[in-house]
Scaffold this motif. Structure first.
Motif, mmCIF file in Angstrom:
data_model
loop_
_atom_site.group_PDB
_atom_site.id
_atom_site.type_symbol
_atom_site.label_atom_id
_atom_site.label_comp_id
_atom_site.label_asym_id
_atom_site.label_seq_id
_atom_site.Cartn_x
_atom_site.Cartn_y
_atom_site.Cartn_z
ATOM 1 N N UNK A 72 -6.290 -13.217 -11.690
ATOM 2 C CA UNK A 72 -6.270 -14.037 -10.483
ATOM 3 C C UNK A 72 -5.981 -13.151 -9.278
ATOM 4 N N UNK A 73 -6.780 -13.273 -8.216
ATOM 5 C CA UNK A 73 -6.585 -12.423 -7.046
ATOM 6 C C UNK A 73 -5.429 -12.897 -6.186
ATOM 7 N N UNK A 74 -4.690 -11.946 -5.641
ATOM 8 C CA UNK A 74 -3.662 -12.257 -4.656
ATOM 9 C C UNK A 74 -4.299 -12.252 -3.270
ATOM 10 N N UNK A 75 -3.562 -12.753 -2.286
ATOM 11 C CA UNK A 75 -4.126 -12.774 -0.936
ATOM 12 C C UNK A 75 -4.336 -11.346 -0.422
ATOM 13 N N UNK A 76 -3.495 -10.415 -0.830
ATOM 14 C CA UNK A 76 -3.695 -9.028 -0.418
ATOM 15 C C UNK A 76 -5.011 -8.484 -0.948
ATOM 16 N N UNK A 77 -5.345 -8.858 -2.174
ATOM 17 C CA UNK A 77 -6.607 -8.401 -2.757
ATOM 18 C C UNK A 77 -7.790 -9.064 -2.073
ATOM 19 N N UNK A 78 -7.657 -10.331 -1.719
ATOM 20 C CA UNK A 78 -8.741 -11.000 -1.009
ATOM 21 C C UNK A 78 -9.065 -10.293 0.305
ATOM 22 N N UNK A 79 -8.045 -9.720 0.925
ATOM 23 C CA UNK A 79 -8.231 -9.006 2.194
ATOM 24 C C UNK A 79 -8.482 -7.517 1.996
ATOM 25 N N UNK A 80 -8.576 -7.078 0.730
ATOM 26 C CA UNK A 80 -8.880 -5.681 0.407
ATOM 27 C C UNK A 80 -7.819 -4.723 0.933
ATOM 28 N N UNK A 81 -6.550 -5.143 0.847
ATOM 29 C CA UNK A 81 -5.448 -4.287 1.268
ATOM 30 C C UNK A 81 -5.000 -3.393 0.118
ATOM 31 N N UNK A 82 -4.368 -2.276 0.460
ATOM 32 C CA UNK A 82 -3.727 -1.486 -0.583
ATOM 33 C C UNK A 82 -4.082 -0.021 -0.626
ATOM 34 N N UNK A 83 -5.094 0.420 0.121
ATOM 35 C CA UNK A 83 -5.416 1.849 0.146
ATOM 36 C C UNK A 83 -4.560 2.570 1.191
ATOM 37 N N UNK A 84 -4.485 2.035 2.402
ATOM 38 C CA UNK A 84 -3.723 2.682 3.469
ATOM 39 C C UNK A 84 -2.222 2.648 3.200
ATOM 40 N N UNK A 85 -1.783 1.767 2.299
ATOM 41 C CA UNK A 85 -0.361 1.679 1.983
ATOM 42 C C UNK A 85 0.063 2.681 0.914
ATOM 43 N N UNK A 86 -0.849 3.534 0.469
ATOM 44 C CA UNK A 86 -0.492 4.630 -0.422
ATOM 45 C C UNK A 86 0.178 5.709 0.415
ATOM 46 N N UNK A 87 1.518 5.801 0.321
ATOM 47 C CA UNK A 87 2.282 6.715 1.182
ATOM 48 C C UNK A 87 3.326 7.433 0.319
ATOM 49 N N UNK A 88 2.976 8.572 -0.279
ATOM 50 C CA UNK A 88 3.969 9.319 -1.052
ATOM 51 C C UNK A 88 5.127 9.769 -0.164
ATOM 52 N N UNK A 89 6.305 9.815 -0.753
ATOM 53 C CA UNK A 89 7.511 10.251 -0.051
ATOM 54 C C UNK A 89 7.392 11.727 0.297
ATOM 55 N N UNK A 90 7.533 12.066 1.571
ATOM 56 C CA UNK A 90 7.433 13.460 2.018
ATOM 57 C C UNK A 90 8.823 14.042 2.214
ATOM 58 N N UNK A 91 9.110 15.063 1.438
ATOM 59 C CA UNK A 91 10.391 15.758 1.508
ATOM 60 C C UNK A 91 10.149 17.248 1.702
ATOM 61 N N UNK A 92 11.114 17.938 2.271
ATOM 62 C CA UNK A 92 11.057 19.389 2.313
ATOM 63 C C UNK A 92 10.405 19.954 3.565
ATOM 64 N N UNK A 93 10.600 21.244 3.715
ATOM 65 C CA UNK A 93 10.063 21.946 4.884
ATOM 66 C C UNK A 93 8.579 22.221 4.726
ATOM 67 N N UNK A 94 7.866 22.203 5.843
ATOM 68 C CA UNK A 94 6.449 22.561 5.885
ATOM 69 C C UNK A 94 6.336 23.878 6.647
ATOM 70 N N UNK A 95 5.661 24.866 6.045
ATOM 71 C CA UNK A 95 5.542 26.173 6.693
ATOM 72 C C UNK A 95 4.114 26.438 7.140
#
Length: 536
Positions: free
Chosen positions: A513-536
């Motif tokens: 059964x589809x959820x309303x989020x799926x009906x609106x095709x949400x869920x790709x942009x919300x892929x946000x891995x936790x960013x830790x540590x220094x960037x050089x």
């Protein structure tokens, strides 16, 4: 279930406004305007707006007059509290009064501050044996070759580095709309892109967290096909996502690097060809009856309000208990949002070792917040406070209700695979997309997301069930909500009744059964891995 081509406008639905509240008489009983959650509590939660000047009859025959207008979901003092004294809600301290509080006062940020007092820690003193279920429940899922069960069939495109993100999205865009109509058993092709992958020392904590997250998605039970796209010169090369990872025998996998393939256009063509070749095999998969014990349920909340700990969160806790009683798994998260309520979880820990792991993560977070010039009490957002929450202690006491009453069987680092059965905990930030990304990387095949202010989160490849904590939000955002837990306050339904309804919804969504989020095709942009540590 193919996704819509470009989100065509949905039919405009009338949006009902919040129900107009009838005027109050000059004198009312407390039960007519507020909920006293525990007899010894110092505050009650208003169930409607209480105008200034309203006289409220309190327990014990006393009366108090509201000295200012109290919004719905906020705290009304039911007894006098001296400055510096604990203020109790849920039978627990939610902070200390910063000035004298009189019965009838609005208790909020102007007169309630943090309680930094030490809390006693007990391990395993309140363990629970859940009632045996009357019947074994099932859902319709996809059996995987490694013995796990999926609730969706997605082709995932993972990027090893931000440099390949646009290319991955171009590939996924070729499978939007009618192109998947010939493959009704493929839920979609999703590009899961992120903002890092280079500039990190590969052995650093930040690089390892990113890699662990990507590997969790690569091996996820809801992935039925996988394409990994890299640039070719990054510190986390595409091959590292899969190196040493025991992928399922029934998971078709391809890896492409833009530099070796001949550039963006050539990589898009090669990626489309690779996924097109996978589709017939994936579309041939069919749902089968599976025991509910094979579900992994993610528990998260966002935009919490004064009703979260009264309606949606305890209802979700009841649903979680029902799943755990079936032999299934649930994952509580958001470490900053259990601070102040951790003692309740420690009492349910199956061992002192498990409890100490939770305390270690809380200690890390206090140091992390201090290094950034803040404290964990900075967590309640402006929206939380507008909804009636004041301190992190109050927010956390409501948040842990999502975990029900089951024992705490394990504590995991961010995005670690969750293999235990029972109620588990994962160390994640409170920021919703980052938290849910970690939960899904850990293996959640269904997520329930409770919200008071109104969230619009999706989390492919797992479906996200959104539950409104109050009926006003549900009515205002009914096209974005799957269930109204506010009925517990508005119509008198019990927490257990709504929790049972939510449990049935979880099984139905797991079965397709589809959820309303799926009906609106949400869920790709919300892929946000936790960013830790220094960037050089």
């Amino acid at each position: 279930m193919s996704t819509a081509p470009h989100h065509p406008l949905l039919p405009l639905a009338a949006t009902p406004s919040a129900a107009a509240e009838p005027p109050l008489p000059d004198v009312v009983d407390l039960a007519d305007v507020a909920l006293l959650l525990r007899p010894a509590d110092d505050v009650a939660v208003t169930t409607r707006q209480v105008p200034a000047g309203t006289t409220v009859r309190l327990p014990g025959g006393h009366e108090a007059t509201a000295r200012s207008t109290l919004p719905r979901g906020h705290k009304l003092a039911v007894r006098a509290v001296g400055a510096g004294t604990e203020v109790r809600k849920y039978g627990q301290s939610i902070g200390r009064a910063t000035r004298d509080v009189a019965p009838g006062d609005h208790v909020h940020t102007h007169n309630l501050g943090m309680d930094d007092g030490a809390r006693a820690h007990e391990f395993g003193t309140a363990r629970t044996t859940l009632p045996a279920p009357a019947a074994r429940r099932t859902f319709q899922g996809y059996r995987r070759s490694d013995g796990r069960w999926g609730t969706r069939n997605y082709v995932g495109i993972l990027t090893s580095v931000n440099c390949s993100a646009s290319t991955a999205r171009m590939i996924a865009d070729q499978f939007r709309g009618p192109v998947l109509d010939a493959h009704p058993h493929v839920d979609g092709v999703v590009a899961l892109t992120h903002d890092t992958g280079c500039g990190l020392v590969p052995t650093s904590e930040g690089a390892q967290v990113t890699l662990r997250t990507l590997r969790g998605y690569a091996s996820h039970a809801n992935m039925a096909g996988l394409l990994v796209v890299g640039l070719g010169c990054e510190m986390l090369p595409a091959e590292s996502v899969l190196d040493g990872l025991e992928l399922r025998d029934d998971l078709p996998v391809r890896t492409l690097t833009i530099q070796d393939t001949g550039g963006i256009r050539a990589t898009v063509r090669a990626g489309v060809a690779a996924i097109t070749a996978m589709l017939p095999e994936i579309d041939a998969l069919r749902r089968e009856e599976a025991p509910a014990s094979e579900l992994v349920l993610g528990l998260n909340c966002g935009g919490s309000d004064g009703f979260s700990g009264i309606t949606a969160n305890p209802a979700l806790g009841h649903a979680s208990d029902r799943l755990v009683a079936q032999g299934g798994t649930s994952i509580l998260a958001e470490t900053p949002e259990v601070f102040g309520a951790e003692h309740l979880l420690l009492r349910r820990a199956v061992s002192e070792e498990v409890g100490r792991r939770l305390l270690d993560r809380l200690d890390w977070w206090q140091g992390y917040a201090a290094a950034g010039g803040g404290t964990l009490d900075n967590n309640p957002s402006p929206g939380n406070k507008a909804g009636g929450l004041t301190t992190i202690l109050e927010k956390s006491l409501g948040a842990v209700a999502k975990a029900g009453t089951a024992d705490l069987v394990a504590v995991h680092e961010y995005a670690e695979p969750v293999t235990e059965r029972g109620m588990t905990f994962m160390d994640t930030p409170g920021y919703d997309p980052v938290s849910v990304t970690g939960i899904v990387a850990g293996g959640a095949t269904v997520v329930v997301f409770t919200t008071g202010r109104g969230s619009v989160l999706g989390c492919k490849p797992a479906p996200s069930i959104k539950v409104a904590t109050n009926s006003d939000t549900y009515r205002r955002m009914r096209e974005d909500m799957d269930l109204d837990a506010g009925r517990i306050v508005e119509t008198g339904l019990s927490v257990e009744e709504v929790g049972d309804e939510l449990f049935e919804k979880i099984l139905a969504v797991a079965s397709g059964e589809q959820t309303v989020s799926e009906e609106l095709d949400l869920g790709a942009d919300e892929f946000v891995p936790w960013q830790l540590g220094a960037v050089t």
